[in-house]
Design a protein around this motif. Sequence first.
Motif: not given
Length: 82
Positions: A37-39, A8-11, A46-51
């Motif tokens: 970036d999953i977002d 994620r960009n902010y991570c 992808l978002l659900a899997r790695y959120d």
Amino acid sequence: MHFTLYSRNYCHLCQDMHDALLRMQPPGMTFTVDVIDIDQAGNQELLARYDELVPVLFADLAGPELCHYHLDEGKIVALLAK
């Protein structure tokens, strides 16, 4: 050698893992890292899997993940030694 990093960009953990991985690149050996970036990927699966797991690192998308949250340096060293 090629790696894929789901992030994620902010991570800050994502940035830490990316930076640590790049520092492990042996002299004379280059590898690439695709940062996804999953977002921003536009992929709900992808978002659900790695959120809640980002950062997640793969060397082979068909294989198991190498690590998530923090870089497993031992796995990376073993993989680079092959």
